[in-house]
Enzyme design. Structure first.
Site, PDB file in Angstrom:
ATOM      1  N   CYS A  57     -16.338  -7.405 -32.011  1.00  0.00           N
ATOM      2  CA  CYS A  57     -17.066  -6.594 -33.002  1.00  0.00           C
ATOM      3  C   CYS A  57     -18.569  -6.526 -32.762  1.00  0.00           C
ATOM      4  O   CYS A  57     -19.296  -5.922 -33.553  1.00  0.00           O
ATOM      5  CB  CYS A  57     -16.784  -7.106 -34.414  1.00  0.00           C
ATOM      6  N   CYS A 125     -18.650 -24.873 -27.651  1.00  0.00           N
ATOM      7  CA  CYS A 125     -18.001 -24.675 -26.358  1.00  0.00           C
ATOM      8  C   CYS A 125     -17.259 -23.340 -26.405  1.00  0.00           C
ATOM      9  O   CYS A 125     -16.297 -23.183 -27.153  1.00  0.00           O
ATOM     10  CB  CYS A 125     -17.051 -25.847 -26.139  1.00  0.00           C
TER      11      CYS A 125
END
Length: 137
Positions: A57, A125
């Site tokens: 998005c 991460c």
């Protein structure tokens, strides 16, 4: 600088809509909570200045200034853009981890751990395929 006080408005799409927008690998990771292989992601060694945005998005999620080399094989950041990442307990694979999701479309980004550098002590991460890099002009 933008103020991030207003809540993010959610974006909802069907699986078919996401599949049409994403590559199979992007879909498997961002929508299917997969993980890319370590040391293979295109953004791992990216040192350019800019913003990392959600591949689904385009919500800005991380700044290049907050990226560091964690040695884990995945792009790592010690801070996310305020309110743009949601955290959720993930008990898959018999481990308790904290999943990180895009605050706008709930894309799976990766996980956050408490072994990062100062000042936050966090290690976000990330999967490269969950992100798109927008270079600073």
């Amino acid at each position: 600088t933008m103020k991030h006080s207003a809540p993010i408005e959610k974006i909802y799409k069907t699986d078919a809509e996401w599949k049409a927008l994403l590559t199979p690998e992007q879909y498997a990771v961002a929508r299917g909570k997969g993980t890319e292989e370590p040391f293979c992601g295109l953004l791992l060694n990216n040192k350019e200045k800019g913003t990392y945005v959600c591949v689904c998005c385009a919500l800005p999620i991380f700044h290049s200034d907050d990226k560091f080399d964690s040695g884990t094989g995945w792009p790592s950041f010690f801070r996310s853009i305020a309110n743009h990442v949601e955290e959720k307990s993930d008990r898959s694979f018999g481990m308790l981890r904290t999943e990180i999701l895009c605050a706008r479309c709930d894309a799976h980004l990766g996980h956050v751990f408490d072994d990062g550098p100062p000042p936050t002590g966090k290690r976000y991460c990330l999967n490269s395929v969950s992100l798109r890099f927008e270079k600073e002009e």
